[in-house]
Design a protein around this motif. Structure first.
Motif, mmCIF file in Angstrom:
data_model
loop_
_atom_site.group_PDB
_atom_site.id
_atom_site.type_symbol
_atom_site.label_atom_id
_atom_site.label_comp_id
_atom_site.label_asym_id
_atom_site.label_seq_id
_atom_site.Cartn_x
_atom_site.Cartn_y
_atom_site.Cartn_z
ATOM 1 N N SER A 156 0.665 -1.030 0.115
ATOM 2 C CA SER A 156 0.091 0.158 0.068
ATOM 3 C C SER A 156 0.825 1.540 -0.023
ATOM 4 C CB SER A 156 -1.138 -0.025 1.196
ATOM 5 O OG SER A 156 -0.286 0.079 2.284
ATOM 6 N N ASP A 157 2.073 1.205 0.377
ATOM 7 C CA ASP A 157 2.913 2.288 0.377
ATOM 8 C C ASP A 157 4.034 2.260 -0.715
ATOM 9 O OD1 ASP A 157 4.560 0.296 1.488
ATOM 10 O OD2 ASP A 157 4.950 1.185 3.099
ATOM 11 N N GLU A 158 3.854 1.476 -1.794
ATOM 12 C CA GLU A 158 4.805 1.765 -2.787
ATOM 13 C C GLU A 158 4.303 2.670 -3.923
ATOM 14 O OE1 GLU A 158 6.330 -1.903 -4.857
ATOM 15 O OE2 GLU A 158 4.922 -3.067 -3.454
ATOM 16 N N SER A 159 5.419 3.239 -4.615
ATOM 17 C CA SER A 159 4.994 4.342 -5.455
ATOM 18 C C SER A 159 4.493 3.680 -6.579
ATOM 19 C CB SER A 159 6.367 4.845 -5.925
ATOM 20 O OG SER A 159 6.282 5.419 -7.352
ATOM 21 N N PRO A 160 3.086 4.256 -6.765
ATOM 22 C CA PRO A 160 2.403 3.443 -7.820
ATOM 23 C C PRO A 160 2.975 3.110 -9.225
ATOM 24 C CG PRO A 160 0.864 5.115 -6.587
ATOM 25 C CD PRO A 160 2.527 5.134 -6.242
ATOM 26 N N VAL A 161 3.443 4.453 -9.952
ATOM 27 C CA VAL A 161 3.893 4.259 -11.437
ATOM 28 C C VAL A 161 4.858 3.054 -11.195
ATOM 29 C CG1 VAL A 161 4.783 5.567 -13.315
ATOM 30 C CG2 VAL A 161 3.114 6.550 -11.795
ATOM 31 N N ARG A 162 5.919 3.214 -10.591
ATOM 32 C CA ARG A 162 7.152 2.567 -10.431
ATOM 33 C C ARG A 162 6.566 0.975 -10.219
ATOM 34 N NH1 ARG A 162 12.767 3.535 -8.624
ATOM 35 N NH2 ARG A 162 12.942 1.618 -7.875
ATOM 36 N N ALA A 163 5.773 0.758 -9.353
ATOM 37 C CA ALA A 163 5.333 -0.460 -8.891
ATOM 38 C C ALA A 163 4.653 -1.356 -10.017
ATOM 39 C CB ALA A 163 4.136 -0.478 -7.644
ATOM 40 N N VAL A 174 -1.676 -5.940 -11.609
ATOM 41 C CA VAL A 174 -1.469 -5.990 -12.923
ATOM 42 C C VAL A 174 -1.732 -7.016 -13.586
ATOM 43 C CG1 VAL A 174 0.540 -6.006 -14.751
ATOM 44 C CG2 VAL A 174 0.836 -4.683 -12.835
ATOM 45 N N LYS A 175 -1.895 -8.329 -12.921
ATOM 46 C CA LYS A 175 -2.622 -9.469 -13.616
ATOM 47 C C LYS A 175 -4.150 -9.346 -13.975
ATOM 48 C CE LYS A 175 0.603 -13.454 -13.679
ATOM 49 N NZ LYS A 175 0.819 -14.615 -13.299
ATOM 50 N N CYS A 176 -4.667 -8.706 -12.487
ATOM 51 C CA CYS A 176 -6.117 -8.547 -12.754
ATOM 52 C C CYS A 176 -6.534 -7.744 -13.842
ATOM 53 C CB CYS A 176 -6.579 -7.933 -11.695
ATOM 54 S SG CYS A 176 -6.904 -9.138 -10.386
ATOM 55 N N ILE A 177 -5.850 -6.713 -14.092
ATOM 56 C CA ILE A 177 -5.950 -5.485 -15.110
ATOM 57 C C ILE A 177 -5.806 -6.295 -16.412
ATOM 58 C CG2 ILE A 177 -5.197 -3.548 -16.134
ATOM 59 C CD1 ILE A 177 -6.557 -2.630 -13.850
ATOM 60 N N ASN A 178 -4.690 -6.867 -16.531
ATOM 61 C CA ASN A 178 -4.529 -7.446 -17.894
ATOM 62 C C ASN A 178 -5.466 -8.656 -18.281
ATOM 63 O OD1 ASN A 178 -2.535 -6.015 -18.478
ATOM 64 N ND2 ASN A 178 -1.007 -7.259 -17.665
ATOM 65 N N ALA A 185 -4.497 0.446 -14.662
ATOM 66 C CA ALA A 185 -5.391 0.798 -15.456
ATOM 67 C C ALA A 185 -5.085 1.624 -16.689
ATOM 68 C CB ALA A 185 -6.779 1.361 -14.866
ATOM 69 N N LEU A 186 -4.367 2.796 -16.418
ATOM 70 C CA LEU A 186 -3.964 3.691 -17.485
ATOM 71 C C LEU A 186 -2.758 3.160 -18.125
ATOM 72 C CD1 LEU A 186 -3.598 7.218 -15.466
ATOM 73 C CD2 LEU A 186 -4.896 6.581 -17.760
#
Lengths: 287, 287
Positions: free
Chosen positions: B67-74, B84-88, B111-112
């Motif tokens: 929950s505290d990771e940088s979103p874009v990097r992660a 990521v697997k759910c989105i894909n 998502a983006l």
């Protein structure tokens, strides 16, 4: 202390304004200068059967700025308006303070244009008392609560200083705690304005305690809540709207039958006092 | 309908997520794909003495985004993460929808990055149901309630379209009324963002009903309330904070003595249901 009062501004002016000033004379040791159309003010005195003594005097002003007039234009052109004359009395040392229930924008503009800024302060702000729940009589100062919809970080720093000084000198709060309204408690949260303001506040002489999330505003430890005027307006009015609607709903539940009306008797006074805490007319005035 | 569920995101994951999915199977006619560490998910099945049938399957994903990771990097680096697997799965048509209780920023970024934008929509938004007071079960959609702290007028127009379409297709509201949260009802009120958004909305195909002042939000006629994500977060959390604190205060008054406890009995259930209306865990999920 001599106070200049705009007799022509606000709903039901000058009748309600004059009535309020006459009442105030009994309660406070102050001298009042009523600024506005002399004949209209005198007519109100007569209706009240009030004979003015030395503590209340009239300063004639022929022009009136309406609530829907463009503020900057109005104060530039209507030099003989009650608002501009009140402001100029303060500027010239003829009054210690002034008050108006009229066009807020015109009041701010007149203050900027004729009274000028305190050195180091870029923008004036409107300050409101935000009632804190479950803390009898305690409130936080909300600065800015509506004067400046768009702000720079240095404006928010100025609000923090003004709020701190006001809270300590007018209410005796020592070393007032200053919080920044934000969408998270971490320092890197929020808009660019908020991130930059956080840094300025952190390195300033105010007693900065960090970001305050909206959820925590009603029971905040902060004495001064800093935000831009857009946010302050939303916070103030939404609090009022939510509180009033909940209390109204509870009252409806309590009075929907005769049985519940009786059962509700012990709480009626308590609900009423709670409702008063959120009534904008209780805290209507704003420095 | 097949739904991909991030088994590793949120407090007490995967235990609570797996438990929720098992419960959901009894209630809804859906197929669930639990995405996460297979052995951890299987261990939860065993604790629940649950034997998976064809309606619930596991897709192994070795990485977890905290929950505290940088979103874009992660989401760039953790391709084998449950989010990521759910989105894909949605992107590839292997699932009709996905849900996650994990890192919201990572979810938006994934998502983006992997799912992409709908043509004509610049920014995704988070949508919350804002409970309207005294209108049993009625709510307004608050868009954006937190995804985009800073917005352009065209973003707000996109939110208005998405909110209108969602309100009409998911809840059957015909020609949903769209309001713009602002500090006054007049068209020239508010920040530059709000003035420009007003013009865009006015000339758009949505059913725009004008500016909504914060005081009127709790009983608004609007079906969709449009604002930037900073404002949406403030509105949502402040409403929650004010409502909870008032109800808590009333409960304290009601239970402060034995007499008042008895007198309060008829209202206890009503207060509780009101409290539930404002509990973020009641409306916790957000499309």
């Amino acid at each position: 202390m001599r106070i200049a009062v705009d007799a022509m501004g606000g709903d039901f002016a000058p009748a309600e304004i004059v009535k309020g000033c006459v009442e105030a004379l009994d309660r406070a040791d102050a001298e009042i200068v009523l600024v506005g159309r002399e004949e209209a003010i005198r007519a109100e005195f007569e209706k009240l059967k009030f004979k003015p003594d030395g503590n209340i005097i009239i300063l004639d002003a022929r022009e009136v700025i309406d609530s829907d007039e463009s503020p900057v234009r109005a104060v530039r052109h209507k030099r003989d308006s009650s608002i501009v004359k009140c402001i100029n009395m303060v500027r010239d040392g003829q009054a210690d303070a002034m008050l108006s229930a009229g066009n807020t924008g015109a009041l701010m503009s007149a203050a900027l244009l004729y009274l000028g800024r305190i050195e180091g302060i870029e923008r004036p702000a409107i300050v409101s008392a935000y009632p804190l729940l479950g803390r009898k009589g305690r409130f936080a100062l909300l600065v800015d609560s509506g004067a400046n919809a768009e702000c720079k970080p240095s404006n928010l720093l100025g609000f923090a200083y003004m709020g701190s000084i006001y809270m300590s000198s007018a209410f005796g709060v020592k070393n007032p705690k200053v919080g920044l309204i934000n969408i998270g408690t971490e320092r890197n949260k929020g808009t660019a304005l908020l991130k930059d303001s956080f840094m300025l506040l952190e390195n300033s002489a105010v007693n900065f305690i960090g970001n305050i999330e909206a959820r925590d505003i009603p029971k905040t430890e902060a004495d001064v809540l800093v935000c831009d005027g857009y946010t302050g307006n939303i916070v103030l009015k939404l609090t009022e709207g939510v509180a009033w609607n909940i209390l109204k709903l509870i009252k409806e539940k309590m009075t929907e039958s005769l049985t519940s009306k009786f059962a509700a008797l012990p709480f009626a006074a308590k609900l009423k006092s709670l409702k008063k805490d959120f009534d904008y007319s209780t805290y209507g005035g704003a420095p």
